[in-house]
Design a protein around this motif. Structure first.
Motif, PDB file in Angstrom:
ATOM      1  N   GLN A 137       0.823  -1.199   0.000  1.00 22.24           N
ATOM      2  CA  GLN A 137       0.000   0.000   0.000  1.00 22.24           C
ATOM      3  C   GLN A 137       0.866   1.261   0.000  1.00 22.24           C
ATOM      4  OE1 GLN A 137      -2.218  -0.991   3.507  1.00 22.24           O
ATOM      5  NE2 GLN A 137      -4.042  -1.547   2.340  1.00 22.24           N
ATOM      6  N   LEU A 138       2.001   1.211   0.676  1.00 20.95           N
ATOM      7  CA  LEU A 138       2.889   2.367   0.702  1.00 20.95           C
ATOM      8  C   LEU A 138       3.544   2.610  -0.651  1.00 20.95           C
ATOM      9  CD1 LEU A 138       4.586   1.841   4.161  1.00 20.95           C
ATOM     10  CD2 LEU A 138       3.048   3.698   3.531  1.00 20.95           C
ATOM     11  N   LEU A 139       3.682   1.568  -1.468  1.00 17.13           N
ATOM     12  CA  LEU A 139       4.319   1.711  -2.776  1.00 17.13           C
ATOM     13  C   LEU A 139       3.349   2.152  -3.864  1.00 17.13           C
ATOM     14  CD1 LEU A 139       6.706  -1.359  -2.750  1.00 17.13           C
ATOM     15  CD2 LEU A 139       7.322   1.043  -2.576  1.00 17.13           C
ATOM     16  N   GLU A 140       2.034   2.140  -3.586  1.00 19.74           N
ATOM     17  CA  GLU A 140       1.055   2.574  -4.586  1.00 19.74           C
ATOM     18  C   GLU A 140       1.206   4.079  -4.809  1.00 19.74           C
ATOM     19  OE1 GLU A 140      -2.855   1.522  -3.336  1.00 19.74           O
ATOM     20  OE2 GLU A 140      -2.462  -0.624  -3.472  1.00 19.74           O
ATOM     21  N   LEU A 141       1.135   4.492  -6.072  1.00 19.13           N
ATOM     22  CA  LEU A 141       1.264   5.907  -6.395  1.00 19.13           C
ATOM     23  C   LEU A 141      -0.056   6.632  -6.174  1.00 19.13           C
ATOM     24  CD1 LEU A 141       3.384   5.902  -9.645  1.00 19.13           C
ATOM     25  CD2 LEU A 141       4.093   6.587  -7.379  1.00 19.13           C
ATOM     26  N   ASP A 142       0.047   7.847  -5.678  1.00 20.76           N
ATOM     27  CA  ASP A 142      -1.095   8.718  -5.526  1.00 20.76           C
ATOM     28  C   ASP A 142      -1.581   9.113  -6.922  1.00 20.76           C
ATOM     29  OD1 ASP A 142      -2.938  10.427  -4.334  1.00 20.76           O
ATOM     30  OD2 ASP A 142      -1.521  12.099  -4.247  1.00 20.76           O
ATOM     31  N   PRO A 143      -2.897   9.239  -7.149  1.00 21.36           N
ATOM     32  CA  PRO A 143      -3.365   9.623  -8.490  1.00 21.36           C
ATOM     33  C   PRO A 143      -2.770  10.935  -8.995  1.00 21.36           C
ATOM     34  CG  PRO A 143      -5.204   8.869  -7.171  1.00 21.36           C
ATOM     35  CD  PRO A 143      -4.009   8.924  -6.270  1.00 21.36           C
ATOM     36  N   GLN A 144      -2.433  11.853  -8.098  1.00 20.68           N
ATOM     37  CA  GLN A 144      -1.815  13.095  -8.541  1.00 20.68           C
ATOM     38  C   GLN A 144      -0.368  12.877  -8.960  1.00 20.68           C
ATOM     39  OE1 GLN A 144      -2.424  15.811  -5.302  1.00 20.68           O
ATOM     40  NE2 GLN A 144      -4.312  16.596  -6.216  1.00 20.68           N
ATOM     41  N   ALA A 145       0.285  11.845  -8.427  1.00 25.06           N
ATOM     42  CA  ALA A 145       1.667  11.572  -8.790  1.00 25.06           C
ATOM     43  C   ALA A 145       1.758  10.899 -10.156  1.00 25.06           C
ATOM     44  CB  ALA A 145       2.324  10.680  -7.741  1.00 25.06           C
TER      45      ALA A 145
END
Length: 84
Positions: free
Chosen positions: A46-54
């Motif tokens: 979960q920490l490695l998932e990219l934020d949609p803004q990223a």
């Protein structure tokens, strides 16, 4: 022939180096605290998932016709230094 065999063997050895185990914090370290409002801390995936803004989704809208550019009031020529 010997060079090709060495290159093939080297490529196979390098390909076998990929880690397949789950990610764990380093010994003596902990995962970051959970975000505000979360009930549980996030795991490594979960920490490695990219934020949609990223990583925004790509817009593939194509222009069908050429369009005239609107007049830009801020597109001014450079100032002449001799005018001062």
């Amino acid at each position: 022939m010997k060079k090709a065999t060495c290159l093939t063997l080297s490529a196979l050895l390098i390909a076998g180096c990929a880690q397949k185990a789950a990610l764990e914090p380093a010994p003596g370290e902990t995962l970051p605290p959970p975000p505000y409002g979360a009930t549980q801390p996030l795991d490594a995936d979960q920490l490695l998932e990219l934020d949609p803004q990223a990583a925004p989704e790509r817009s593939i809208e194509l222009r069908r016709e050429s369009e005239e550019r609107e007049d830009d009031p801020f597109d001014l020529p450079p100032e002449d230094p001799d005018d001062n």
